[in-house]
Design an enzyme around this catalytic site. Sequence first.
Site, short mmCIF file in Angstrom:
data_model
loop_
_atom_site.label_atom_id
_atom_site.label_comp_id
_atom_site.label_asym_id
_atom_site.label_seq_id
_atom_site.Cartn_x
_atom_site.Cartn_y
_atom_site.Cartn_z
N HIS A 194 -74.29 61.63 -66.29
CA HIS A 194 -72.85 61.90 -66.14
C HIS A 194 -72.18 61.87 -67.49
O HIS A 194 -72.59 61.14 -68.39
CB HIS A 194 -72.18 60.91 -65.18
CG HIS A 194 -72.42 59.46 -65.52
ND1 HIS A 194 -73.60 58.82 -65.23
CD2 HIS A 194 -71.63 58.53 -66.12
CE1 HIS A 194 -73.53 57.56 -65.62
NE2 HIS A 194 -72.35 57.36 -66.18
N THR B 57 -74.59 52.31 -66.11
CA THR B 57 -74.66 51.55 -64.86
C THR B 57 -75.05 52.41 -63.66
O THR B 57 -75.43 51.87 -62.63
CB THR B 57 -73.30 50.87 -64.55
OG1 THR B 57 -72.29 51.88 -64.46
CG2 THR B 57 -72.93 49.86 -65.62
N HIS C 278 -68.53 61.23 -69.19
CA HIS C 278 -67.16 60.74 -69.05
C HIS C 278 -66.25 61.66 -69.86
O HIS C 278 -66.55 61.96 -71.03
CB HIS C 278 -67.02 59.33 -69.63
CG HIS C 278 -67.86 58.28 -68.98
ND1 HIS C 278 -67.36 57.37 -68.07
CD2 HIS C 278 -69.18 57.96 -69.11
CE1 HIS C 278 -68.32 56.54 -67.69
NE2 HIS C 278 -69.43 56.88 -68.31
#
Length: 113
Positions: free
Chosen positions: A99, A94, A101
């Site tokens: 990135h 999104t 997590h």
Amino acid sequence: MENCLFCKIIRGEIPSTKVYEDERILAFRDIAPQAPTHILVVPKAHIGSVAELNEENAQVVAHIFATIAHIAEQEGLVNGYRVVSNCGPDAGQTVGHLHFHVLGGHELTLQMA
Ligand code: 5GP
Ligand code: ZN
């Protein structure tokens, strides 16, 4: 990248709860945690996703993973944790800034968290 959400967080234009920062990367807490510990680790240089990694820009990923090991220790994730990077729409990405997590703090299911 002017309108990139994570670039704005990196520039401090949007506040975040920082966990770790150096000249190359930033780690901050996810705004909608899916596990007791849910941290996002990003390169400061804008890279759209895993799909944009190449031999020239991928060194930062080694640095991110080396740092994740320290962050996990700091966060007390002694029973383990999961590192996830969603790439593209089918994976549910999104935010279009690479990135990772870091999820942990309870037993994780086969769902992401
Ligand atoms: P993706 O769905 O792209 O893999 O992950 C994007 C993550 O960014 C989501 O887990 C979402 O909760 C998180 N996120 C979205 N907007 C913000 C924000 O403004 N601040 C923080 N800290 N996390 C955000
Ligand atoms: Zn960006």
